[in-house]
Design an enzyme around this catalytic site. Structure first.
Site, mmCIF file in Angstrom:
data_model
loop_
_atom_site.group_PDB
_atom_site.id
_atom_site.type_symbol
_atom_site.label_atom_id
_atom_site.label_comp_id
_atom_site.label_asym_id
_atom_site.label_seq_id
_atom_site.Cartn_x
_atom_site.Cartn_y
_atom_site.Cartn_z
ATOM 1 N N ASP A 161 1.114 -1.483 -0.059
ATOM 2 C CA ASP A 161 -0.040 0.108 -0.173
ATOM 3 C C ASP A 161 0.783 1.301 0.107
ATOM 4 O O ASP A 161 2.169 1.132 -0.327
ATOM 5 C CB ASP A 161 -1.104 0.105 1.448
ATOM 6 C CG ASP A 161 -0.818 -0.488 3.075
ATOM 7 O OD1 ASP A 161 1.410 0.072 2.573
ATOM 8 O OD2 ASP A 161 -0.887 -0.327 3.318
ATOM 9 N N ALA A 162 -0.201 2.698 -0.129
ATOM 10 C CA ALA A 162 1.752 3.750 -0.291
ATOM 11 C C ALA A 162 2.551 3.509 1.048
ATOM 12 O O ALA A 162 2.774 4.612 1.365
ATOM 13 C CB ALA A 162 -0.145 5.522 -0.129
#
Length: 157
Positions: A22-23
């Site tokens: 994810d980010a």
């Protein structure tokens, strides 16, 4: 193979890339399922089972019937993790596997996976004799009893 038998773990290495995270650089939870699938496929291939030939000749595939997964610690960008897969049981038309994902000595993920053996049209069928024979060859040792810590539901006032 009896239910009490388990195979020596098959080991499969996975490098964590941006596409897996994810980010924040932490592996997205669903991507662990991809890592587990790759490791199972590699175990079957190393056992000498040609899944493409099974599909082409007999229409045999091994879909996941059930998956129970515990996420214990996150894997992160650029980690190298190891998926360890053990066959827990070969049934008439199914197999059960235990899969753990490790980073060094840390267990990150624990999964129990049950695969069905299906033929054309998705109907259950017995494991082909050559598949059973190949997978039975990798059974080497007895499993250790699983120990789950008791869940403390008491509330303190």
């Amino acid at each position: 193979m009896s239910e009490s038998q388990i195979s020596q773990p098959h080991r499969f290495m996975v490098r964590i890339y941006w596409e897996d995270t994810d980010a924040a650089g932490i592996v997205y939870y669903a991507n662990y399922l991809r890592f587990l699938e790759r490791a199972r496929s590699d175990l079957v291939r190393q056992a000498g089972i040609d899944q493409v030939a099974l599909l082409d000749s007999d229409g045999v595939v091994f879909p996941v019937r059930r998956c129970e997964i515990d996420y214990l610690q996150p894997a992160r960008l650029d980690d190298e993790v190891e998926v360890r897969t053990s066959i827990q049981k070969l049934g008439g038309a199914s197999m059960a596997m235990v899969q753990d994902i490790h980073r060094g000595d840390q267990t990150l993920v624990r999964a129990k996976v049950r695969l069905a053996c299906t033929g054309p049209g998705g109907r259950p069928r017995r494991l082909p004799a050559n598949v059973r024979a190949a997978l039975s060859q990798i059974v080497l040792s007895e499993p250790k009893p699983a120990h789950k810590p008791a869940l403390n539901l008491e509330t303190r006032n």
